[in-house]
Write a protein that holds these residues in place. Structure first.
Motif, PDB file in Angstrom:
ATOM      1  N   GLN A   3     -21.291  20.654 -39.097  1.00 24.87           N
ATOM      2  CA  GLN A   3     -22.059  20.046 -38.017  1.00 24.87           C
ATOM      3  C   GLN A   3     -21.686  18.578 -37.881  1.00 24.87           C
ATOM      4  OE1 GLN A   3     -26.335  20.399 -38.419  1.00 24.87           O
ATOM      5  NE2 GLN A   3     -26.637  20.331 -36.207  1.00 24.87           N
ATOM      6  N   LEU A   4     -21.581  18.133 -36.633  1.00 27.76           N
ATOM      7  CA  LEU A   4     -21.335  16.733 -36.311  1.00 27.76           C
ATOM      8  C   LEU A   4     -22.415  16.286 -35.336  1.00 27.76           C
ATOM      9  CD1 LEU A   4     -17.521  17.143 -35.688  1.00 27.76           C
ATOM     10  CD2 LEU A   4     -18.492  15.805 -37.551  1.00 27.76           C
ATOM     11  N   VAL A   5     -23.054  15.161 -35.638  1.00 30.62           N
ATOM     12  CA  VAL A   5     -24.131  14.667 -34.791  1.00 30.62           C
ATOM     13  C   VAL A   5     -23.840  13.220 -34.425  1.00 30.62           C
ATOM     14  CG1 VAL A   5     -26.586  14.218 -34.586  1.00 30.62           C
ATOM     15  CG2 VAL A   5     -25.797  16.229 -35.854  1.00 30.62           C
ATOM     16  N   GLU A   6     -23.673  12.982 -33.116  1.00 31.02           N
ATOM     17  CA  GLU A   6     -23.426  11.633 -32.631  1.00 31.02           C
ATOM     18  C   GLU A   6     -24.743  10.933 -32.302  1.00 31.02           C
ATOM     19  OE1 GLU A   6     -20.210  14.308 -30.664  1.00 31.02           O
ATOM     20  OE2 GLU A   6     -22.358  14.374 -31.095  1.00 31.02           O
ATOM     21  N   ASP A  90     -15.672   2.422 -19.220  1.00 34.50           N
ATOM     22  CA  ASP A  90     -15.928   3.066 -20.505  1.00 34.50           C
ATOM     23  C   ASP A  90     -17.109   4.034 -20.421  1.00 34.50           C
ATOM     24  OD1 ASP A  90     -15.228  -0.089 -22.054  1.00 34.50           O
ATOM     25  OD2 ASP A  90     -13.908   1.666 -21.977  1.00 34.50           O
ATOM     26  N   THR A  91     -17.788   4.065 -19.294  1.00 30.95           N
ATOM     27  CA  THR A  91     -18.925   4.964 -19.111  1.00 30.95           C
ATOM     28  C   THR A  91     -18.481   6.415 -19.231  1.00 30.95           C
ATOM     29  OG1 THR A  91     -20.127   3.409 -17.712  1.00 30.95           O
ATOM     30  CG2 THR A  91     -20.670   5.753 -17.482  1.00 30.95           C
ATOM     31  N   ALA A  92     -19.131   7.149 -20.131  1.00 32.40           N
ATOM     32  CA  ALA A  92     -18.763   8.544 -20.388  1.00 32.40           C
ATOM     33  C   ALA A  92     -19.703   9.111 -21.446  1.00 32.40           C
ATOM     34  CB  ALA A  92     -17.317   8.644 -20.887  1.00 32.40           C
ATOM     35  N   VAL A  93     -19.620  10.417 -21.625  1.00 31.53           N
ATOM     36  CA  VAL A  93     -20.216  11.042 -22.799  1.00 31.53           C
ATOM     37  C   VAL A  93     -19.173  10.966 -23.916  1.00 31.53           C
ATOM     38  CG1 VAL A  93     -21.172  13.135 -23.808  1.00 31.53           C
ATOM     39  CG2 VAL A  93     -21.639  12.575 -21.402  1.00 31.53           C
ATOM     40  N   TYR A  94     -19.590  10.443 -25.052  1.00 33.49           N
ATOM     41  CA  TYR A  94     -18.696  10.270 -26.198  1.00 33.49           C
ATOM     42  C   TYR A  94     -18.977  11.359 -27.229  1.00 33.49           C
ATOM     43  CZ  TYR A  94     -16.901   5.847 -24.506  1.00 33.49           C
ATOM     44  OH  TYR A  94     -16.270   4.878 -23.754  1.00 33.49           O
ATOM     45  N   TYR A  95     -17.902  11.988 -27.675  1.00 31.44           N
ATOM     46  CA  TYR A  95     -17.980  13.059 -28.650  1.00 31.44           C
ATOM     47  C   TYR A  95     -17.192  12.690 -29.899  1.00 31.44           C
ATOM     48  CZ  TYR A  95     -19.173  15.869 -24.515  1.00 31.44           C
ATOM     49  OH  TYR A  95     -19.748  16.367 -23.373  1.00 31.44           O
ATOM     50  N   CYS A  96     -17.664  13.131 -31.058  1.00 34.41           N
ATOM     51  CA  CYS A  96     -16.814  13.077 -32.237  1.00 34.41           C
ATOM     52  C   CYS A  96     -16.419  14.507 -32.602  1.00 34.41           C
ATOM     53  CB  CYS A  96     -17.485  12.379 -33.407  1.00 34.41           C
ATOM     54  SG  CYS A  96     -18.923  13.194 -34.121  1.00 34.41           S
ATOM     55  N   ALA A  97     -15.303  14.606 -33.295  1.00 28.22           N
ATOM     56  CA  ALA A  97     -14.764  15.906 -33.632  1.00 28.22           C
ATOM     57  C   ALA A  97     -13.985  15.813 -34.943  1.00 28.22           C
ATOM     58  CB  ALA A  97     -13.854  16.417 -32.515  1.00 28.22           C
ATOM     59  N   TYR A 110      -8.487  19.520 -32.590  1.00 24.01           N
ATOM     60  CA  TYR A 110      -9.784  19.382 -33.237  1.00 24.01           C
ATOM     61  C   TYR A 110     -10.564  20.676 -33.127  1.00 24.01           C
ATOM     62  CZ  TYR A 110      -8.829  14.524 -33.986  1.00 24.01           C
ATOM     63  OH  TYR A 110      -8.263  13.364 -34.437  1.00 24.01           O
ATOM     64  N   ASP A 111     -11.190  21.041 -34.252  1.00 22.85           N
ATOM     65  CA  ASP A 111     -11.827  22.349 -34.364  1.00 22.85           C
ATOM     66  C   ASP A 111     -13.347  22.297 -34.245  1.00 22.85           C
ATOM     67  OD1 ASP A 111      -9.437  22.623 -36.908  1.00 22.85           O
ATOM     68  OD2 ASP A 111      -9.330  23.708 -35.002  1.00 22.85           O
ATOM     69  N   TYR A 112     -13.942  21.195 -34.665  1.00 23.56           N
ATOM     70  CA  TYR A 112     -15.401  21.103 -34.701  1.00 23.56           C
ATOM     71  C   TYR A 112     -15.834  19.902 -33.862  1.00 23.56           C
ATOM     72  CZ  TYR A 112     -14.582  24.086 -38.726  1.00 23.56           C
ATOM     73  OH  TYR A 112     -14.154  25.102 -39.543  1.00 23.56           O
ATOM     74  N   TRP A 113     -16.870  20.116 -33.057  1.00 21.94           N
ATOM     75  CA  TRP A 113     -17.300  19.104 -32.094  1.00 21.94           C
ATOM     76  C   TRP A 113     -18.798  18.858 -32.183  1.00 21.94           C
ATOM     77  CZ3 TRP A 113     -13.990  16.570 -28.687  1.00 21.94           C
ATOM     78  CH2 TRP A 113     -12.665  17.036 -28.690  1.00 21.94           C
ATOM     79  N   GLY A 114     -19.185  17.614 -31.932  1.00 21.20           N
ATOM     80  CA  GLY A 114     -20.588  17.285 -31.802  1.00 21.20           C
ATOM     81  C   GLY A 114     -21.069  17.532 -30.382  1.00 21.20           C
ATOM     82  N   GLN A 115     -22.323  17.212 -30.143  1.00 24.24           N
ATOM     83  CA  GLN A 115     -22.928  17.507 -28.843  1.00 24.24           C
ATOM     84  C   GLN A 115     -22.746  16.371 -27.839  1.00 24.24           C
ATOM     85  OE1 GLN A 115     -24.574  16.201 -31.336  1.00 24.24           O
ATOM     86  NE2 GLN A 115     -25.780  14.581 -30.385  1.00 24.24           N
ATOM     87  N   GLY A 116     -22.344  15.205 -28.319  1.00 25.40           N
ATOM     88  CA  GLY A 116     -22.068  14.077 -27.437  1.00 25.40           C
ATOM     89  C   GLY A 116     -23.231  13.117 -27.316  1.00 25.40           C
ATOM     90  N   THR A 117     -22.893  11.873 -26.978  1.00 25.52           N
ATOM     91  CA  THR A 117     -23.898  10.843 -26.715  1.00 25.52           C
ATOM     92  C   THR A 117     -23.447  10.035 -25.501  1.00 25.52           C
ATOM     93  OG1 THR A 117     -25.175   9.020 -27.710  1.00 25.52           O
ATOM     94  CG2 THR A 117     -22.850   9.150 -28.317  1.00 25.52           C
ATOM     95  N   GLN A 118     -24.379   9.758 -24.614  1.00 26.98           N
ATOM     96  CA  GLN A 118     -24.048   9.094 -23.355  1.00 26.98           C
ATOM     97  C   GLN A 118     -23.929   7.590 -23.536  1.00 26.98           C
ATOM     98  OE1 GLN A 118     -23.624  10.436 -20.039  1.00 26.98           O
ATOM     99  NE2 GLN A 118     -22.923   8.333 -19.654  1.00 26.98           N
ATOM    100  N   VAL A 119     -22.850   7.045 -23.017  1.00 24.51           N
ATOM    101  CA  VAL A 119     -22.655   5.595 -22.958  1.00 24.51           C
ATOM    102  C   VAL A 119     -22.524   5.209 -21.490  1.00 24.51           C
ATOM    103  CG1 VAL A 119     -21.092   3.689 -23.482  1.00 24.51           C
ATOM    104  CG2 VAL A 119     -21.585   5.427 -25.224  1.00 24.51           C
TER     105      VAL A 119
END
Length: 123
Positions: A3-6, A90-97, A110-119
């Motif tokens: 699990q990845l949580v941004e 730079d406005t976007a939804v940012y994801y980590c993976a 990339y195999d695993y992704w978080g749900q994203g956070t809005q910037v």
């Protein structure tokens, strides 16, 4: 379970700063490359930066080089993206993976992704 949580997104004025966090569970970040990606409305997801915690190597897209800094805290199993001198583009939804290809910011690696956070960066 992997699990990845941004977190850390929000609304900021142009020129401002934000720090995004990516908390990992189910694996250790120094076993994977961790990347940050972003997706603006109507655009494809693009790679922003990545880090290999095992050797500290980092990579940045040209659009953020000199403004964004990626880092990791292995004790907290968390990767950060410090974003300075933010621009409206730079406005976007940012994801980590998480993935296994060191030095890549291609989404296919990339195999695993978080749900994203809005910037959102206002002008």
């Amino acid at each position: 379970e992997v699990q990845l949580v941004e977190s850390g997104g929000g609304l900021v004025q142009a020129g401002g700063s934000l720090r995004l966090s990516c908390a990992a569970s189910g694996f250790t970040v120094d076993d994977y490359a961790i990347g940050w990606f972003r997706q603006a409305p109507g655009k494809e997801r693009e790679g922003v930066s990545c880090i290999s915690s095992s050797d500290g190597s980092t990579y940045y897209a040209d659009s953020v080089k000199g403004r964004f800094t990626i880092s990791s805290d292995n004790a907290k199993n968390t990767v950060y993206l410090q974003m300075n001198s933010l621009k409206p583009e730079d406005t976007a939804v940012y994801y980590c993976a998480a993935g296994l290809f060191v030095g890549s910011i291609a989404t296919m690696d990339y195999d695993y992704w978080g749900q994203g956070t809005q910037v959102t960066v206002s002008s």
